[in-house]
Design a protein around this motif. Structure first.
Motif, PDB file in Angstrom:
ATOM      1  N   ASN A  34     -44.831 -23.781  11.937  1.00  0.00           N
ATOM      2  CA  ASN A  34     -44.911 -23.517  13.370  1.00  0.00           C
ATOM      3  C   ASN A  34     -45.302 -24.828  14.061  1.00  0.00           C
ATOM      4  O   ASN A  34     -46.336 -25.411  13.734  1.00  0.00           O
ATOM      5  N   TYR A  36     -46.555 -25.307  16.828  1.00  0.00           N
ATOM      6  CA  TYR A  36     -47.772 -25.090  17.629  1.00  0.00           C
ATOM      7  C   TYR A  36     -48.650 -24.074  16.914  1.00  0.00           C
ATOM      8  O   TYR A  36     -48.981 -23.027  17.458  1.00  0.00           O
ATOM      9  N   ARG A  77     -43.085 -13.164  14.888  1.00  0.00           N
ATOM     10  CA  ARG A  77     -43.638 -14.475  15.258  1.00  0.00           C
ATOM     11  C   ARG A  77     -43.169 -15.543  14.273  1.00  0.00           C
ATOM     12  O   ARG A  77     -42.748 -16.630  14.669  1.00  0.00           O
ATOM     13  N   LYS A  80     -39.541 -16.344  14.830  1.00  0.00           N
ATOM     14  CA  LYS A  80     -39.301 -17.037  16.092  1.00  0.00           C
ATOM     15  C   LYS A  80     -39.922 -18.441  16.118  1.00  0.00           C
ATOM     16  O   LYS A  80     -39.295 -19.394  16.577  1.00  0.00           O
ATOM     17  N   GLU A  81     -41.157 -18.563  15.612  1.00  0.00           N
ATOM     18  CA  GLU A  81     -41.905 -19.810  15.745  1.00  0.00           C
ATOM     19  C   GLU A  81     -41.929 -20.657  14.470  1.00  0.00           C
ATOM     20  O   GLU A  81     -42.413 -21.790  14.501  1.00  0.00           O
ATOM     21  N   TYR A  85     -49.618 -18.261  13.571  1.00  0.00           N
ATOM     22  CA  TYR A  85     -50.351 -18.910  14.652  1.00  0.00           C
ATOM     23  C   TYR A  85     -51.817 -18.537  14.515  1.00  0.00           C
ATOM     24  O   TYR A  85     -52.140 -17.427  14.082  1.00  0.00           O
TER      25      TYR A  85
END
Length: 134
Positions: A34, A36, A77, A80-81, A85
């Motif tokens: 990821n 971020y 998530r 997508k990322e 996170y």
């Protein structure tokens, strides 16, 4: 007596497998795809977050981990990322007051940026401090 020992061993094994230790932050961030991965509202990138963690170690932190309850790893998530996170770090404080004071200064700055206050008497538990970003 043997039955009691067996029960204790089984409980210990269950706790070990169902409640694993939190991930060391440098390792977790380095492996995370990821871009971020930590506190996207605070860090410009995962690399930026990794540099922050490194700075905590340089200031004297004994250990910096990503608490399990601060990780968001839903399949959507990750797809997508690119990875999970997280929004918090848990620091184990050093023994020397000089190093503790340096870390407290950073933690106070981070809390202030979030509109919160850092109070060592209340926020330090078992020689650990949670840094959380909204």
């Amino acid at each position: 007596m043997l039955a009691l020992i067996l029960i204790i061993v089984l409980i210990a094994l269950a706790l070990y497998f169902f409640y694993p230790n939190p991930s060391e932050a440098r390792e977790w961030l380095s492996k995370n795809k990821n871009p971020y991965a930590l506190a996207g509202n605070r860090f410009a990138s995962t690399e930026d977050a990794l540099q922050f963690v490194e700075s905590l170690y340089k200031l004297g932190a004994i250990k910096v981990v990503i608490p399990k309850d601060a990780i968001y790893a839903e399949n959507k998530r990750i797809e997508k990322e690119g990875g999970p996170y997280a929004d918090a770090l848990l620091l184990t404080l050093p023994k020397t007051q000089k190093e503790i004071d340096k870390l407290f200064s950073v933690i106070k700055q981070e809390a202030s940026k979030q509109g919160m206050a850092f109070n060592p008497e209340e926020d330090v538990k078992n020689n650990k401090v949670l840094i959380w970003w909204d």
